[in-house]
Design a protein around this motif. Structure first.
Motif, PDB file in Angstrom:
ATOM      1  N   ARG A 135     -47.993-125.163  28.134  1.00  0.00           N
ATOM      2  CA  ARG A 135     -47.297-126.135  28.964  1.00  0.00           C
ATOM      3  C   ARG A 135     -48.199-126.729  30.053  1.00  0.00           C
ATOM      4  O   ARG A 135     -48.049-127.906  30.414  1.00  0.00           O
ATOM      5  CB  ARG A 135     -46.076-125.458  29.613  1.00  0.00           C
ATOM      6  N   ASN A 136     -49.133-125.933  30.574  1.00  0.00           N
ATOM      7  CA  ASN A 136     -49.897-126.420  31.719  1.00  0.00           C
ATOM      8  C   ASN A 136     -51.292-126.940  31.371  1.00  0.00           C
ATOM      9  O   ASN A 136     -51.984-127.477  32.231  1.00  0.00           O
ATOM     10  CB  ASN A 136     -50.009-125.340  32.809  1.00  0.00           C
TER      11      ASN A 136
ATOM     12  N   SER B 200     -36.801-123.737  42.659  1.00  0.00           N
ATOM     13  CA  SER B 200     -37.212-123.087  41.414  1.00  0.00           C
ATOM     14  C   SER B 200     -38.343-122.085  41.662  1.00  0.00           C
ATOM     15  O   SER B 200     -38.405-121.040  40.994  1.00  0.00           O
ATOM     16  CB  SER B 200     -37.650-124.129  40.382  1.00  0.00           C
ATOM     17  N   ASN B 201     -39.224-122.369  42.622  1.00  0.00           N
ATOM     18  CA  ASN B 201     -40.262-121.402  42.951  1.00  0.00           C
ATOM     19  C   ASN B 201     -39.679-120.159  43.604  1.00  0.00           C
ATOM     20  O   ASN B 201     -40.147-119.043  43.368  1.00  0.00           O
ATOM     21  CB  ASN B 201     -41.327-122.037  43.856  1.00  0.00           C
TER      22      ASN B 201
ATOM     23  N   PRO C 252     -48.348-121.119  40.967  1.00  0.00           N
ATOM     24  CA  PRO C 252     -47.288-121.341  41.956  1.00  0.00           C
ATOM     25  C   PRO C 252     -47.583-120.528  43.212  1.00  0.00           C
ATOM     26  O   PRO C 252     -48.041-119.385  43.130  1.00  0.00           O
ATOM     27  CB  PRO C 252     -46.041-120.815  41.238  1.00  0.00           C
ATOM     28  N   PHE C 253     -47.318-121.116  44.368  1.00  0.00           N
ATOM     29  CA  PHE C 253     -47.607-120.432  45.637  1.00  0.00           C
ATOM     30  C   PHE C 253     -46.542-120.774  46.674  1.00  0.00           C
ATOM     31  O   PHE C 253     -45.884-121.812  46.598  1.00  0.00           O
ATOM     32  CB  PHE C 253     -48.968-120.864  46.201  1.00  0.00           C
ATOM     33  N   GLN C 254     -46.413-119.888  47.653  1.00  0.00           N
ATOM     34  CA  GLN C 254     -45.740-120.251  48.887  1.00  0.00           C
ATOM     35  C   GLN C 254     -46.745-121.014  49.758  1.00  0.00           C
ATOM     36  O   GLN C 254     -47.955-120.843  49.636  1.00  0.00           O
ATOM     37  CB  GLN C 254     -45.271-119.011  49.640  1.00  0.00           C
TER      38      GLN C 254
ATOM     39  N   PRO D 233     -47.405-130.364  37.802  1.00  0.00           N
ATOM     40  CA  PRO D 233     -46.068-130.243  37.216  1.00  0.00           C
ATOM     41  C   PRO D 233     -45.514-128.823  37.333  1.00  0.00           C
ATOM     42  O   PRO D 233     -46.262-127.859  37.519  1.00  0.00           O
ATOM     43  CB  PRO D 233     -46.299-130.622  35.752  1.00  0.00           C
ATOM     44  N   ALA D 234     -44.198-128.725  37.190  1.00  0.00           N
ATOM     45  CA  ALA D 234     -43.489-127.441  37.240  1.00  0.00           C
ATOM     46  C   ALA D 234     -43.700-126.732  38.573  1.00  0.00           C
ATOM     47  O   ALA D 234     -43.684-125.493  38.639  1.00  0.00           O
ATOM     48  CB  ALA D 234     -43.902-126.536  36.079  1.00  0.00           C
TER      49      ALA D 234
END
Length: 217
Positions: free
Chosen positions: A23-24, A164-165, A153-155, A206-207
């Motif tokens: 996907r990525n 969603s995260n 993904p990160f804060q 994305p995402a």
């Protein structure tokens, strides 16, 4: 590959990791086409896992030589299998590189010998403590104007950028593994600063993922 999301499983050879990588890979390829050097050079992937990313990217950069690495030597056969199947003659054999073990950091090369280092989707299932090793290793291996690209993904400054995260973080945390969960970009910046690196750019992906670009201060 099916578009249906498999059950969460961070093992590098799992169906879930293959699904996420499929996907990525196109968005990541777009970033690499912009950021990788135009002249001949060397590129290191940390935590290569199955080797799916490095084998997908390498054919697009004939002028570059790619070097996979991982802590787990059990994935090496799969990396080499994919390299052979794809006919990628600009990918070296994988080397053992453990970000918690400085004795392994120069298995991939000598100081200042890489123009780019990239690492994909590792921090959500790895302890934030490896950030220090990653930054020190990168500071040793990168050329003067080289970059470290970290994707995932990160804060950001203690907050989740999307619902969603937050949901993904909660799902990871519910597995009961202490180190699983979204880490904070601020912690990566702090680790980088200790070793003469700084965050140069944050690219929205994305995402609800990010590509973080680090370079020398």
């Amino acid at each position: 590959m099916s578009d249906n999301k498999p059950p969460l499983d961070p093992h590098p050879l799992s169906e879930y990791v293959a699904w996420a990588g499929n996907r990525n890979r196109e968005p990541l390829l777009g970033v690499l086409k912009e950021k990788l050097p135009k002249d001949p050079g060397r590129v290191l992937e940390m935590a290569s896992g199955s080797g799916m990313h490095i084998n997908y990217f390498a054919p697009h950069f004939d002028h570059l030589h790619f070097h996979p690495s991982d802590r787990d030597v059990e994935v090496f056969d799969n990396i080499k299998k994919l390299t052979t199947e794809h006919g990628n003659d600009n990918i070296a054999d994988p080397v053992h590189l453990d970000l918690t073990n400085p004795e392994t950091w120069f298995n991939a090369g000598t100081p200042r010998s890489f123009d780019t280092i990239f690492c994909i989707n590792i921090f959500q299932v790895a302890p934030i403590s490896i950030a220090d090793g990653m930054m020190e290793c990168a500071a040793n291996l990168l050329s003067d104007d080289g970059i470290l690209l970290i994707y995932g993904p990160f804060q950001v400054e203690g907050r989740f950028t999307t619902d969603s995260n937050k949901e993904f973080h909660d799902t990871l945390s519910s597995a009961g593994v202490e180190e699983w969960g979204l880490k904070d970009v601020a912690d990566l910046k702090a680790a980088a600063a200790k070793h003469g690196l700084e965050l140069k750019e944050i690219i929205d992906m994305p995402a609800n993922n990010f590509s973080l670009i680090f370079g020398r201060q």
